[in-house]
Design an enzyme around this catalytic site. Structure first.
Site, PDB file in Angstrom:
ATOM      1  N   GLU A   1       4.551  -4.564  -2.306  1.00  0.00           N
ATOM      2  CA  GLU A   1       4.976  -4.703  -3.737  1.00  0.00           C
ATOM      3  C   GLU A   1       4.897  -3.250  -4.398  1.00  0.00           C
ATOM      4  O   GLU A   1       5.443  -3.205  -5.456  1.00  0.00           O
ATOM      5  CB  GLU A   1       3.587  -5.324  -4.493  1.00  0.00           C
TER       6      GLU A   1
ATOM      7  N   HIS B   1      -5.925  -4.230  -7.780  1.00  0.00           N
ATOM      8  CA  HIS B   1      -4.961  -5.262  -7.565  1.00  0.00           C
ATOM      9  C   HIS B   1      -5.066  -5.702  -6.044  1.00  0.00           C
ATOM     10  O   HIS B   1      -4.952  -6.924  -6.086  1.00  0.00           O
ATOM     11  CB  HIS B   1      -3.446  -4.554  -7.465  1.00  0.00           C
TER      12      HIS B   1
ATOM     13  N   GLU C   1      -8.002  -8.148  -6.521  1.00  0.00           N
ATOM     14  CA  GLU C   1      -7.577  -9.389  -7.205  1.00  0.00           C
ATOM     15  C   GLU C   1      -6.934 -10.408  -6.200  1.00  0.00           C
ATOM     16  O   GLU C   1      -7.217 -11.484  -6.246  1.00  0.00           O
ATOM     17  CB  GLU C   1      -6.329  -9.033  -8.181  1.00  0.00           C
ATOM     18  N   HIS C   2      -6.243  -9.917  -5.362  1.00  0.00           N
ATOM     19  CA  HIS C   2      -5.510 -10.766  -4.227  1.00  0.00           C
ATOM     20  C   HIS C   2      -6.553 -11.574  -3.140  1.00  0.00           C
ATOM     21  O   HIS C   2      -6.642 -12.357  -2.974  1.00  0.00           O
ATOM     22  CB  HIS C   2      -4.382 -10.166  -3.638  1.00  0.00           C
TER      23      HIS C   2
END
Length: 141
Positions: free
Chosen positions: A140, A59, A62-63
């Protein structure tokens, strides 16, 4: 589990051409009647495959790759490179997959592929971007 009849027919309507780009397997599905073209890179990755002390690594990446490349130095530049001809670029992570995609009007597949390869093979990964994304991912969770 069997697929509903409608999905079985949909999946079989379009030929799938399989090839490799370098050592990366690729499936190409063309639907001449589609109002858009999509190019996606999907990886068997996510927390299901990460050791517990590295949960969120896919994740995070991905960012981080969207923070820029040499040719597109900022997130804004990455987005604008496909928005100028009506496209969108994004990514997502699930428990067992990470995907990067570009969706455009037909005819822009080469530019879409070029952008995705640039993001995935040559991300800038600047120190300030990495720290900023690390903070976002922590928030998050």
């Amino acid at each position: 589990m069997s697929l509903p009849p409608l999905l079985k027919g949909t999946a079989g309507r379009f030929p799938v051409r399989r090839q490799s780009i370098g050592r990366v397997p690729v499936a190409i599905i063309k639907n001449p009647a589609a109002p858009s073209a999509s190019v996606a890179f999907c990886f068997k990755d996510g927390v299901a495959y990460e050791p517990e002390d590295l949960w969120g690594a896919a994740h995070f990446l991905e960012h981080a790759v969207f923070r820029g490349t040499e040719r597109h130095p900022a997130l804004y530049d990455v987005s604008r490179s496909v928005e100028r001809f009506g496209g969108r670029v994004s990514a997502y992570s699930t428990r067992d997959m990470t995907a990067f995609w570009v969706k455009t009007p037909p005819g822009h597949e080469d530019a879409s592929l070029e952008l995705l390869v640039e993001l995935l093979a040559r991300p800038a990964l600047k120190a300030e971007s990495i720290e900023s994304e690390r903070s976002i991912i922590r928030h998050e969770q």
